[in-house]
Design a protein around this motif. Structure first.
Motif, PDB file in Angstrom:
ATOM      1  N   TYR A  39      44.974  35.776  39.594  1.00 49.97           N
ATOM      2  CA  TYR A  39      44.428  34.637  38.859  1.00 49.97           C
ATOM      3  C   TYR A  39      44.454  34.830  37.344  1.00 49.97           C
ATOM      4  N   TYR A  68      38.346  28.950  43.025  1.00 49.75           N
ATOM      5  CA  TYR A  68      38.044  30.341  42.669  1.00 49.75           C
ATOM      6  C   TYR A  68      38.425  30.672  41.234  1.00 49.75           C
ATOM      7  N   SER A  94      30.250  39.876  42.494  1.00 49.25           N
ATOM      8  CA  SER A  94      30.827  40.229  43.796  1.00 49.25           C
ATOM      9  C   SER A  94      29.825  40.955  44.674  1.00 49.25           C
ATOM     10  N   ARG A 140      38.407  38.725  44.310  1.00 46.89           N
ATOM     11  CA  ARG A 140      39.322  37.895  45.096  1.00 46.89           C
ATOM     12  C   ARG A 140      38.529  36.781  45.776  1.00 46.89           C
ATOM     13  N   SER A 141      39.235  35.729  46.121  1.00 48.14           N
ATOM     14  CA  SER A 141      38.578  34.541  46.661  1.00 48.14           C
ATOM     15  C   SER A 141      37.960  34.772  48.033  1.00 48.14           C
ATOM     16  N   ILE A 144      33.803  35.056  48.027  1.00 48.14           N
ATOM     17  CA  ILE A 144      32.999  33.829  47.976  1.00 48.14           C
ATOM     18  C   ILE A 144      33.303  32.935  49.182  1.00 48.14           C
ATOM     19  N   LEU A 180      38.925  26.838  48.273  1.00 47.20           N
ATOM     20  CA  LEU A 180      38.884  28.268  47.979  1.00 47.20           C
ATOM     21  C   LEU A 180      40.071  28.984  48.606  1.00 47.20           C
ATOM     22  N   ARG A 181      40.296  28.699  49.902  1.00 45.39           N
ATOM     23  CA  ARG A 181      41.408  29.308  50.634  1.00 45.39           C
ATOM     24  C   ARG A 181      41.947  28.272  51.624  1.00 45.39           C
TER      25      ARG A 181
END
Length: 330
Positions: A39, A68, A94, A140-141, A144, A180-181
Motif C-alpha cells: 500500500y 485499508y 495492529s 496488512r488488511s 482489520i 477491505l478484501r
C-alpha cells in the motif's frame, strides 16, 4: 458483574502480553515498518492530497479495495498530529485490532459452548496465532478484516437480542469486508445459505436475504462508480485477484523470494505453473490449469494446498526470512 470483571482482566493481560511479546521480537532484531509494500504508493498518494487517483495518468489506483489504504493513511495522519513515529501508531493499532479480535472470538466461544475456560483458551490461542505477529511487523488488511468478520459473526449469533434492523447492520458490515478484501464476496452466498436454514417463515427469510444483499452491494457501489467515472472501465472491487493467485503458485521461481525446501510433487506443480505463467490471465485459465494438474499430479495439488495452508497459519513469507524466523519462534 463477575463476567465483566473477567473480560476486563482478559483484555488487560492480553494487551500487556502482546506489548511484551512485540518488544521482545523487536529486541531480537525483527524490523517493524509502518507499511508492508502493498500500500506504500497509495498511502503516500493520499497523504499528498491526490486521493485514490494516480496524478500522472489520472487512472484510479484499484489494485486493492480502498478501505485499508484509507485506514492506514489515517494512522499516518494521527502520527503526524501527535508528532510521533508512524511505526508506533501502526504497530499499536495492529496490536489493538489483534486484541479485540481475540475478544470477539472469546465471546463467540462462550456463546456457542457456554464454557468459560474453553472461551479463555480460544482467546489465548488466537493471541498466539503466529501470522498475526507478522501483521504487527508490517500492516496488512487481513488484521482489520478479521476483526470485522468475527464481530459480524458475534452479532449474528446474538441476533435474537436485536430487532430485525440488525440485518441492515449485517449487510453494511458485509460491504465493509468486501471493501477491505474482495474474497468477502463469498460470504454473500454463505449468508443466504445460513438464512435459508434458519427457523423462520419464508417471508422473513426472503426479507432478510434481500436486505443483506441490497445493503452489501449498496456499500460497494460508490467505489465501483468512482472507478468507472475516472477510468471508464467496470472493475468489481479490485484488479489484483488473478495476479495474486498467480503469485501464490510461485515458490522458488521468483528472484525476490528466498529458496525454500519443497516436496517433489509440490515443486513439480509450482514449476509447471511457472512455465505457463505468462499465458495465464483469467480465473478460468487458473481453474483449467488445476484441472489438468489434477489428472497428472493429483497428489501434488493436494499437497500444494496443505502446504499453503500450513505456511499461512504460521505467517511464513519467503520474502522475509527474519519474519519467518520470528513467527516460527512464536
Amino acid at each position: 458483574m463477575k463476567r465483566r470483571t473477567i473480560e476486563m482482566k482478559l483484555l488487560g493481560i492480553g494487551l500487556i502480553s502482546l506489548l511484551v511479546a512485540n518488544m521482545a521480537l523487536y529486541l531480537l532484531g525483527i524490523h517493524y515498518s509502518p507499511l508492508s509494500g502493498d500500500y506504500d504508493y497509495l498511502v503516500y498518494n493520499i497523504l499528498q492530497h491526490n486521493g485514490l487517483v494516480n496524478p500522472v495518468d489520472g487512472i484510479v489506483y484499484c489494485k486493492y479495495p480502498p478501505l485499508y489504504p484509507l485506514f492506514l493513511s489515517l494512522q499516518f495522519i494521527v502520527a503526524g498530529f501527535l508528532h510521533i513515529n508512524a511505526t508506533l501508531v501502526t504497530t499499536f493499532t495492529s496490536i489493538l485490532v489483534q486484541l479485540f479480535t481475540a475478544y470477539f472470538i472469546y465471546k463467540i466461544s462462550l456463546k456457542v459452548f457456554g464454557i468459560p475456560n474453553l472461551a479463555i483458551l480460544a482467546f489465548i490461542i488466537y493471541l498466539a496465532f503466529p501470522q498475526l505477529f507478522y501483521f504487527n511487523f508490517a500492516p496488512r488488511s487481513e488484521s482489520i478484516f478479521n476483526l470485522v468478520f468475527y464481530f459480524t459473526m458475534y452479532l449474528y449469533l446474538t441476533r435474537d437480542t436485536y430487532k430485525e434492523k440488525i440485518y441492515l447492520v449485517f449487510g453494511f458490515l458485509l460491504g465493509i469486508m468486501m471493501l477491505l478484501r474482495p474474497i468477502a464476496v463469498v460470504f454473500v452466498p454463505v449468508f443466504i445459505m445460513v438464512i435459508l436454514f434458519d427457523r423462520i417463515s419464508l417471508l422473513a427469510k426472503i426479507r432478510h436475504m434481500s436486505v443483506i444483499i441490497f445493503l452489501a452491494f449498496l456499500v460497494i457501489l460508490p467505489w465501483n462508480l468512482y472507478i468507472y467515472q475516472n477510468w471508464h472501465r467496470f472493475v468489481f472491487l479490485s484488479t489484483d485477484g488473478v495476479p495474486t493467485m498467480r503469485d501464490g503458485f510461485s515458490f522458488n521461481s521468483k528472484s525476490y523470494r528466498h529458496q525454500i525446501h519443497l516436496d517433489k510433487n509440490i515443486k513439480q506443480l509450482s514449476d509447471s505453473f511457472a512455465s505457463q505463467n505468462n499465458n495465464i490471465h483469467t480465473y478460468g485459465e487458473i481453474f483449467n490449469f488445476l484441472i489438468k494438474e489434477s489428472k497428472i499430479n493429483s497428489i501434488g495439488v493436494i499437497k500444494f494446498y496443505l502446504f499453503k495452508a500450513g505456511r499461512s497459519f504460521y505467517g511464513l513469507d519467503s520474502q522475509d526470512p527474519k519474519g519467518e524466523l520470528a513467527n516460527m519462534l512464536v
